[in-house]
Design an enzyme around this catalytic site. Structure first.
Site, PDB file in Angstrom:
ATOM      1  N   LYS A 167       0.823  -1.205   0.000  1.00  0.00           N
ATOM      2  CA  LYS A 167       0.000   0.000   0.000  1.00  0.00           C
ATOM      3  C   LYS A 167       0.859   1.257   0.000  1.00  0.00           C
ATOM      4  O   LYS A 167       1.922   1.317   0.641  1.00  0.00           O
ATOM      5  CB  LYS A 167      -0.907   0.023   1.231  1.00  0.00           C
ATOM      6  N   ASP A 196      -0.330   0.220  -4.444  1.00  0.00           N
ATOM      7  CA  ASP A 196      -1.785   0.421  -4.457  1.00  0.00           C
ATOM      8  C   ASP A 196      -2.134   1.609  -3.569  1.00  0.00           C
ATOM      9  O   ASP A 196      -1.877   1.599  -2.367  1.00  0.00           O
ATOM     10  CB  ASP A 196      -2.453  -0.852  -3.929  1.00  0.00           C
ATOM     11  N   GLU A 222      -1.844   1.042  -8.637  1.00  0.00           N
ATOM     12  CA  GLU A 222      -3.247   0.632  -8.567  1.00  0.00           C
ATOM     13  C   GLU A 222      -4.122   1.710  -7.925  1.00  0.00           C
ATOM     14  O   GLU A 222      -3.716   2.341  -6.945  1.00  0.00           O
ATOM     15  CB  GLU A 222      -3.351  -0.664  -7.760  1.00  0.00           C
ATOM     16  N   GLU A 248     -11.506  -2.486  -8.979  1.00  0.00           N
ATOM     17  CA  GLU A 248     -12.115  -3.187  -7.849  1.00  0.00           C
ATOM     18  C   GLU A 248     -13.337  -2.469  -7.301  1.00  0.00           C
ATOM     19  O   GLU A 248     -14.153  -3.076  -6.610  1.00  0.00           O
ATOM     20  CB  GLU A 248     -11.094  -3.394  -6.734  1.00  0.00           C
ATOM     21  N   ASP A 271     -13.460  -7.430  -9.579  1.00  0.00           N
ATOM     22  CA  ASP A 271     -13.613  -8.274  -8.390  1.00  0.00           C
ATOM     23  C   ASP A 271     -14.906  -9.055  -8.578  1.00  0.00           C
ATOM     24  O   ASP A 271     -15.991  -8.470  -8.679  1.00  0.00           O
ATOM     25  CB  ASP A 271     -13.678  -7.395  -7.137  1.00  0.00           C
ATOM     26  N   HIS A 298      -9.136  -8.692  -8.190  1.00  0.00           N
ATOM     27  CA  HIS A 298      -9.144  -8.213  -6.805  1.00  0.00           C
ATOM     28  C   HIS A 298      -9.984  -9.165  -5.978  1.00  0.00           C
ATOM     29  O   HIS A 298     -11.096  -9.521  -6.361  1.00  0.00           O
ATOM     30  CB  HIS A 298      -9.742  -6.808  -6.730  1.00  0.00           C
TER      31      HIS A 298
END
Length: 361
Positions: A167, A196, A222, A248, A271, A298
Protein backbone atom coordinates in the site's frame (compact mmCIF):
# COMPACT_ATOMS: atom_id res chain seq x y z
CA UNK A 1 -33.34 -28.16 -16.57
CA UNK A 2 -32.23 -27.38 -13.02
CA UNK A 3 -35.19 -25.73 -11.33
CA UNK A 4 -34.21 -23.59 -8.35
CA UNK A 5 -36.09 -24.79 -5.29
CA UNK A 6 -34.53 -22.52 -2.69
CA UNK A 7 -32.10 -19.61 -2.25
CA UNK A 8 -30.82 -18.70 1.18
CA UNK A 9 -28.29 -16.20 2.51
CA UNK A 10 -26.25 -15.78 5.66
CA UNK A 11 -24.15 -13.08 7.30
CA UNK A 12 -20.95 -13.39 9.34
CA UNK A 13 -18.55 -10.88 10.87
CA UNK A 14 -15.00 -12.24 10.48
CA UNK A 15 -12.27 -10.89 12.78
CA UNK A 16 -8.84 -10.43 11.23
CA UNK A 17 -5.88 -11.87 13.13
CA UNK A 18 -3.89 -8.70 12.32
CA UNK A 19 -5.83 -5.44 11.75
CA UNK A 20 -5.22 -4.19 8.20
CA UNK A 21 -5.13 -0.65 6.83
CA UNK A 22 -5.25 1.35 3.62
CA UNK A 23 -5.51 5.00 2.62
CA UNK A 24 -9.31 5.05 2.22
CA UNK A 25 -10.80 2.70 4.79
CA UNK A 26 -8.31 3.30 7.60
CA UNK A 27 -7.93 0.53 10.14
CA UNK A 28 -9.85 -2.66 9.24
CA UNK A 29 -10.20 -5.01 12.25
CA UNK A 30 -12.78 -7.31 10.60
CA UNK A 31 -14.70 -7.93 7.41
CA UNK A 32 -18.27 -9.00 6.71
CA UNK A 33 -19.00 -12.17 4.76
CA UNK A 34 -22.36 -12.72 3.05
CA UNK A 35 -22.99 -16.16 1.58
CA UNK A 36 -25.70 -17.26 -0.86
CA UNK A 37 -26.71 -20.90 -1.33
CA UNK A 38 -28.79 -22.02 -4.32
CA UNK A 39 -30.47 -25.44 -4.26
CA UNK A 40 -32.19 -27.14 -7.17
CA UNK A 41 -35.08 -29.59 -7.24
CA UNK A 42 -32.68 -32.54 -7.56
CA UNK A 43 -30.94 -31.69 -4.30
CA UNK A 44 -27.74 -30.23 -5.77
CA UNK A 45 -26.49 -26.93 -4.43
CA UNK A 46 -24.07 -24.14 -5.28
CA UNK A 47 -22.53 -21.56 -2.97
CA UNK A 48 -21.42 -18.00 -3.61
CA UNK A 49 -20.17 -15.20 -1.43
CA UNK A 50 -19.30 -11.53 -1.24
CA UNK A 51 -17.75 -9.39 1.44
CA UNK A 52 -17.30 -5.86 2.78
CA UNK A 53 -14.45 -4.26 4.71
CA UNK A 54 -16.62 -3.99 7.81
CA UNK A 55 -19.73 -1.95 6.96
CA UNK A 56 -23.05 -2.36 5.10
CA UNK A 57 -23.04 -6.15 4.99
CA UNK A 58 -26.58 -6.34 6.35
CA UNK A 59 -27.77 -4.30 3.36
CA UNK A 60 -26.07 -6.80 1.05
CA UNK A 61 -27.87 -9.67 2.78
CA UNK A 62 -31.19 -7.83 2.46
CA UNK A 63 -30.60 -7.47 -1.29
CA UNK A 64 -29.71 -11.17 -1.48
CA UNK A 65 -33.07 -11.99 0.10
CA UNK A 66 -34.81 -9.88 -2.58
CA UNK A 67 -32.92 -11.79 -5.28
CA UNK A 68 -34.00 -15.08 -3.68
CA UNK A 69 -37.65 -14.17 -4.25
CA UNK A 70 -36.95 -13.48 -7.92
CA UNK A 71 -34.89 -16.63 -8.50
CA UNK A 72 -37.04 -19.37 -6.97
CA UNK A 73 -38.60 -21.74 -9.53
CA UNK A 74 -36.36 -20.41 -12.32
CA UNK A 75 -33.99 -22.55 -14.41
CA UNK A 76 -30.48 -22.43 -12.91
CA UNK A 77 -28.98 -23.60 -16.21
CA UNK A 78 -29.88 -20.26 -17.80
CA UNK A 79 -27.24 -18.14 -16.08
CA UNK A 80 -27.40 -15.32 -18.63
CA UNK A 81 -31.20 -15.09 -18.53
CA UNK A 82 -31.24 -15.19 -14.74
CA UNK A 83 -28.60 -12.49 -14.47
CA UNK A 84 -30.35 -10.17 -16.90
CA UNK A 85 -33.80 -10.59 -15.36
CA UNK A 86 -32.50 -9.91 -11.84
CA UNK A 87 -30.39 -6.98 -13.02
CA UNK A 88 -33.41 -5.22 -14.52
CA UNK A 89 -35.79 -6.20 -11.74
CA UNK A 90 -33.45 -4.59 -9.19
CA UNK A 91 -32.08 -1.84 -11.44
CA UNK A 92 -34.12 1.17 -10.31
CA UNK A 93 -33.23 0.66 -6.65
CA UNK A 94 -29.90 -0.97 -7.39
CA UNK A 95 -27.43 -0.83 -10.29
CA UNK A 96 -24.56 -0.69 -7.78
CA UNK A 97 -23.74 -0.99 -4.11
CA UNK A 98 -25.34 -3.76 -2.03
CA UNK A 99 -27.52 -4.94 -4.92
CA UNK A 100 -24.59 -5.76 -7.19
CA UNK A 101 -22.64 -7.38 -4.36
CA UNK A 102 -25.62 -9.62 -3.65
CA UNK A 103 -26.08 -10.39 -7.35
CA UNK A 104 -22.37 -11.29 -7.51
CA UNK A 105 -22.76 -13.86 -4.73
CA UNK A 106 -25.91 -15.30 -6.32
CA UNK A 107 -24.30 -15.56 -9.77
CA UNK A 108 -21.25 -17.25 -8.24
CA UNK A 109 -23.56 -19.81 -6.63
CA UNK A 110 -25.31 -20.44 -9.96
CA UNK A 111 -22.00 -21.18 -11.71
CA UNK A 112 -20.89 -23.39 -8.83
CA UNK A 113 -24.14 -25.34 -9.20
CA UNK A 114 -23.83 -25.57 -13.00
CA UNK A 115 -20.25 -26.85 -12.76
CA UNK A 116 -21.12 -29.41 -10.11
CA UNK A 117 -24.01 -30.72 -12.21
CA UNK A 118 -21.60 -31.07 -15.13
CA UNK A 119 -18.99 -32.68 -12.80
CA UNK A 120 -16.39 -30.17 -13.98
CA UNK A 121 -14.13 -27.74 -12.13
CA UNK A 122 -15.30 -24.21 -12.76
CA UNK A 123 -12.21 -23.21 -14.76
CA UNK A 124 -12.87 -26.01 -17.26
CA UNK A 125 -16.59 -25.19 -17.37
CA UNK A 126 -15.68 -21.63 -18.36
CA UNK A 127 -13.51 -22.74 -21.27
CA UNK A 128 -10.22 -23.81 -19.71
CA UNK A 129 -6.80 -22.37 -20.45
CA UNK A 130 -4.17 -23.18 -17.81
CA UNK A 131 -4.72 -24.16 -14.16
CA UNK A 132 -1.41 -22.54 -13.12
CA UNK A 133 -2.06 -18.83 -12.62
CA UNK A 134 0.64 -16.28 -11.67
CA UNK A 135 -0.20 -14.95 -8.20
CA UNK A 136 0.90 -12.06 -6.01
CA UNK A 137 0.47 -11.42 -2.30
CA UNK A 138 -1.69 -8.36 -1.71
CA UNK A 139 -0.54 -6.67 1.49
CA UNK A 140 -3.09 -4.40 3.22
CA UNK A 141 -0.34 -2.72 5.16
CA UNK A 142 -0.29 1.07 4.85
CA UNK A 143 0.21 1.67 8.57
CA UNK A 144 2.64 -1.18 9.22
CA UNK A 145 5.97 0.07 10.58
CA UNK A 146 8.71 -0.46 8.04
CA UNK A 147 10.24 -3.43 9.84
CA UNK A 148 6.84 -5.16 9.98
CA UNK A 149 6.29 -4.41 6.28
CA UNK A 150 9.59 -6.03 5.38
CA UNK A 151 8.96 -9.03 7.65
CA UNK A 152 5.59 -9.51 5.98
CA UNK A 153 7.28 -9.54 2.57
CA UNK A 154 9.75 -12.18 3.77
CA UNK A 155 6.81 -14.24 5.01
CA UNK A 156 5.09 -13.97 1.63
CA UNK A 157 8.20 -15.27 -0.11
CA UNK A 158 8.39 -18.17 2.35
CA UNK A 159 4.78 -19.03 1.45
CA UNK A 160 5.69 -19.39 -2.23
CA UNK A 161 4.80 -15.94 -3.58
CA UNK A 162 7.06 -14.48 -6.24
CA UNK A 163 5.31 -11.10 -6.55
CA UNK A 164 4.05 -8.66 -3.91
CA UNK A 165 1.82 -5.59 -3.73
CA UNK A 166 2.13 -2.98 -0.98
CA UNK A 167 0.00 0.00 0.00
CA UNK A 168 0.92 3.62 -0.64
CA UNK A 169 -1.00 6.82 0.04
CA UNK A 170 0.46 8.07 3.31
CA UNK A 171 0.06 11.73 4.23
CA UNK A 172 3.58 12.52 3.09
CA UNK A 173 4.62 11.27 -0.36
CA UNK A 174 8.22 11.13 0.81
CA UNK A 175 7.21 8.39 3.27
CA UNK A 176 5.70 6.35 0.44
CA UNK A 177 8.87 6.79 -1.61
CA UNK A 178 11.08 5.71 1.29
CA UNK A 179 8.96 2.62 2.01
CA UNK A 180 8.87 1.55 -1.65
CA UNK A 181 12.63 2.12 -1.88
CA UNK A 182 13.20 -0.13 1.14
CA UNK A 183 11.00 -2.85 -0.31
CA UNK A 184 12.77 -2.66 -3.66
CA UNK A 185 16.17 -2.87 -1.97
CA UNK A 186 15.13 -5.96 -0.02
CA UNK A 187 13.40 -7.71 -2.93
CA UNK A 188 15.95 -6.91 -5.62
CA UNK A 189 15.59 -5.22 -8.99
CA UNK A 190 13.79 -8.02 -10.84
CA UNK A 191 11.21 -9.05 -8.21
CA UNK A 192 7.69 -7.94 -9.29
CA UNK A 193 6.47 -5.24 -6.88
CA UNK A 194 3.16 -3.41 -7.33
CA UNK A 195 1.83 -0.40 -5.37
CA UNK A 196 -1.78 0.42 -4.46
CA UNK A 197 -3.07 3.88 -3.44
CA UNK A 198 -6.74 2.93 -2.84
CA UNK A 199 -8.06 6.07 -4.61
CA UNK A 200 -6.14 8.40 -2.28
CA UNK A 201 -4.99 11.09 -4.67
CA UNK A 202 -6.29 13.75 -7.00
CA UNK A 203 -5.17 13.37 -10.62
CA UNK A 204 -2.30 15.83 -10.26
CA UNK A 205 -1.20 14.23 -6.98
CA UNK A 206 -1.28 10.82 -8.63
CA UNK A 207 0.89 12.02 -11.51
CA UNK A 208 3.45 13.44 -9.06
CA UNK A 209 3.40 10.21 -7.06
CA UNK A 210 3.79 8.05 -10.16
CA UNK A 211 6.81 10.04 -11.28
CA UNK A 212 8.34 9.82 -7.80
CA UNK A 213 7.82 6.05 -7.61
CA UNK A 214 8.88 5.27 -11.19
CA UNK A 215 12.62 4.84 -10.35
CA UNK A 216 11.69 1.79 -8.25
CA UNK A 217 10.03 0.09 -11.24
CA UNK A 218 6.63 -0.87 -9.81
CA UNK A 219 4.73 -3.31 -12.00
CA UNK A 220 1.70 -1.05 -11.75
CA UNK A 221 0.17 1.78 -9.76
CA UNK A 222 -3.25 0.63 -8.57
CA UNK A 223 -6.28 2.85 -7.99
CA UNK A 224 -4.38 6.15 -8.05
CA UNK A 225 -7.64 8.13 -7.96
CA UNK A 226 -11.41 7.63 -7.80
CA UNK A 227 -12.86 5.20 -10.37
CA UNK A 228 -15.38 7.81 -11.53
CA UNK A 229 -12.70 10.03 -13.11
CA UNK A 230 -12.18 8.28 -16.41
CA UNK A 231 -10.47 11.18 -18.17
CA UNK A 232 -8.25 11.62 -15.11
CA UNK A 233 -7.02 8.05 -15.46
CA UNK A 234 -6.05 8.76 -19.05
CA UNK A 235 -3.93 11.67 -17.83
CA UNK A 236 -2.29 9.55 -15.11
CA UNK A 237 -1.42 6.81 -17.62
CA UNK A 238 0.00 9.24 -20.18
CA UNK A 239 1.73 11.71 -17.82
CA UNK A 240 2.68 9.55 -14.83
CA UNK A 241 4.88 7.08 -16.65
CA UNK A 242 3.57 3.95 -14.89
CA UNK A 243 1.07 1.26 -15.90
CA UNK A 244 -2.22 1.72 -14.04
CA UNK A 245 -4.53 -0.96 -12.63
CA UNK A 246 -8.08 -0.21 -11.54
CA UNK A 247 -11.53 -1.75 -11.32
CA UNK A 248 -12.12 -3.19 -7.85
CA UNK A 249 -14.64 -0.41 -7.17
CA UNK A 250 -16.33 -0.62 -10.57
CA UNK A 251 -19.66 -2.39 -10.70
CA UNK A 252 -20.60 -2.89 -14.36
CA UNK A 253 -19.12 -4.08 -17.63
CA UNK A 254 -20.03 -0.68 -19.09
CA UNK A 255 -17.81 1.11 -16.56
CA UNK A 256 -14.96 -1.17 -17.59
CA UNK A 257 -15.66 -0.48 -21.25
CA UNK A 258 -15.25 3.26 -20.68
CA UNK A 259 -12.19 2.85 -18.47
CA UNK A 260 -10.49 0.67 -21.08
CA UNK A 261 -11.31 2.82 -24.10
CA UNK A 262 -11.25 6.35 -22.61
CA UNK A 263 -9.31 5.95 -19.36
CA UNK A 264 -6.72 3.77 -21.09
CA UNK A 265 -6.24 1.61 -18.00
CA UNK A 266 -3.33 -0.81 -18.37
CA UNK A 267 -4.66 -3.63 -16.16
CA UNK A 268 -8.45 -3.95 -15.82
CA UNK A 269 -9.06 -5.35 -12.33
CA UNK A 270 -12.58 -6.70 -11.69
CA UNK A 271 -13.61 -8.27 -8.39
CA UNK A 272 -15.99 -11.21 -8.90
CA UNK A 273 -17.71 -10.42 -5.58
CA UNK A 274 -18.79 -6.92 -6.60
CA UNK A 275 -18.80 -6.61 -10.41
CA UNK A 276 -21.98 -8.69 -10.75
CA UNK A 277 -20.43 -12.14 -10.48
CA UNK A 278 -18.82 -14.65 -12.79
CA UNK A 279 -21.08 -13.85 -15.75
CA UNK A 280 -19.87 -10.23 -16.14
CA UNK A 281 -16.34 -10.96 -14.89
CA UNK A 282 -15.74 -13.22 -17.87
CA UNK A 283 -17.13 -10.59 -20.24
CA UNK A 284 -14.77 -8.01 -18.75
CA UNK A 285 -11.84 -10.41 -19.21
CA UNK A 286 -12.77 -10.99 -22.85
CA UNK A 287 -13.30 -7.24 -23.37
CA UNK A 288 -9.77 -6.66 -22.11
CA UNK A 289 -8.48 -9.35 -24.47
CA UNK A 290 -10.24 -7.65 -27.39
CA UNK A 291 -8.24 -4.51 -26.54
CA UNK A 292 -4.98 -6.49 -26.23
CA UNK A 293 -4.84 -5.94 -22.48
CA UNK A 294 -4.06 -8.32 -19.62
CA UNK A 295 -6.69 -8.78 -16.93
CA UNK A 296 -5.88 -9.01 -13.24
CA UNK A 297 -8.21 -9.41 -10.25
CA UNK A 298 -9.14 -8.21 -6.81
CA UNK A 299 -10.23 -10.33 -3.86
CA UNK A 300 -11.92 -13.74 -3.61
CA UNK A 301 -8.81 -15.55 -4.83
CA UNK A 302 -10.24 -19.00 -4.09
CA UNK A 303 -12.90 -18.43 -6.76
CA UNK A 304 -11.03 -16.03 -9.04
CA UNK A 305 -8.23 -18.52 -9.66
CA UNK A 306 -10.77 -20.44 -11.76
CA UNK A 307 -11.72 -17.37 -13.79
CA UNK A 308 -8.15 -16.40 -14.63
CA UNK A 309 -7.33 -20.06 -15.36
CA UNK A 310 -9.99 -19.89 -18.07
CA UNK A 311 -8.63 -16.92 -20.07
CA UNK A 312 -5.41 -16.54 -22.09
CA UNK A 313 -4.87 -12.85 -21.23
CA UNK A 314 -4.71 -13.34 -17.48
CA UNK A 315 -2.09 -11.41 -15.59
CA UNK A 316 -1.66 -11.89 -11.84
CA UNK A 317 -4.22 -13.29 -9.44
CA UNK A 318 -4.35 -11.28 -6.23
CA UNK A 319 -4.17 -13.38 -3.08
CA UNK A 320 -6.13 -11.00 -0.92
CA UNK A 321 -5.59 -9.99 2.68
CA UNK A 322 -9.18 -10.95 3.55
CA UNK A 323 -8.48 -14.62 3.06
CA UNK A 324 -10.93 -17.21 4.33
CA UNK A 325 -8.30 -19.88 4.91
CA UNK A 326 -9.36 -20.60 8.50
CA UNK A 327 -12.92 -21.30 7.36
CA UNK A 328 -12.21 -23.46 4.29
CA UNK A 329 -11.61 -27.18 3.99
CA UNK A 330 -8.92 -26.66 1.31
CA UNK A 331 -7.37 -23.19 0.95
CA UNK A 332 -5.76 -21.92 -2.24
CA UNK A 333 -2.68 -23.90 -3.26
CA UNK A 334 0.39 -21.80 -4.11
CA UNK A 335 3.55 -23.24 -5.66
CA UNK A 336 6.61 -21.18 -6.59
CA UNK A 337 4.70 -18.09 -7.71
CA UNK A 338 1.62 -19.81 -9.14
CA UNK A 339 -1.85 -20.45 -7.76
CA UNK A 340 -3.25 -23.81 -8.84
CA UNK A 341 -6.90 -24.01 -9.87
CA UNK A 342 -8.35 -27.17 -8.28
CA UNK A 343 -9.91 -30.06 -10.20
CA UNK A 344 -12.79 -30.48 -7.73
CA UNK A 345 -16.25 -29.95 -9.31
CA UNK A 346 -17.53 -26.38 -9.08
CA UNK A 347 -15.30 -23.77 -7.56
CA UNK A 348 -14.28 -26.31 -4.92
CA UNK A 349 -14.82 -24.08 -1.89
CA UNK A 350 -16.16 -25.93 1.12
CA UNK A 351 -16.90 -23.67 4.07
CA UNK A 352 -16.51 -24.83 7.64
CA UNK A 353 -20.08 -23.85 8.48
CA UNK A 354 -19.81 -24.81 12.14
CA UNK A 355 -16.85 -22.53 12.63
CA UNK A 356 -18.55 -19.72 10.71
CA UNK A 357 -21.78 -20.01 12.65
CA UNK A 358 -19.87 -19.25 15.84
CA UNK A 359 -19.25 -15.80 14.30
CA UNK A 360 -22.85 -14.99 13.35
CA UNK A 361 -23.74 -11.48 14.46
Amino acid sequence: MAIISDVSSDYFRIPLPVPLSDSTHGLIPNFELVTVTVRDADGAQGVGYTYTVGRNGRSVQAAANEIAELARHQDADLAEALWKSIWWAMHYGGRGGPTVLALSAFDMAIWDLKSKRANLPLWRMLGGYDPKVPVYAGGVDLDFPLDQLLRQAEGFIDQGFRAIKMKVGRKNLAEDVARVAAMREMLGDSFPLMVDANMKWSVDEAIRAARALAPFNPGWLEEPTIPDDIAGHARIVSEGGLPVATGENMRTIWEFQQMITIGRVSYPEPDVTNCGGITPFMKIAHLAEAHNLPVTSHGAHDVTVHLLAAVPNRSYLEAHGFGLEKYLAEPLRIEDGFAIAPERPGHGIEFDWNRLKALKA
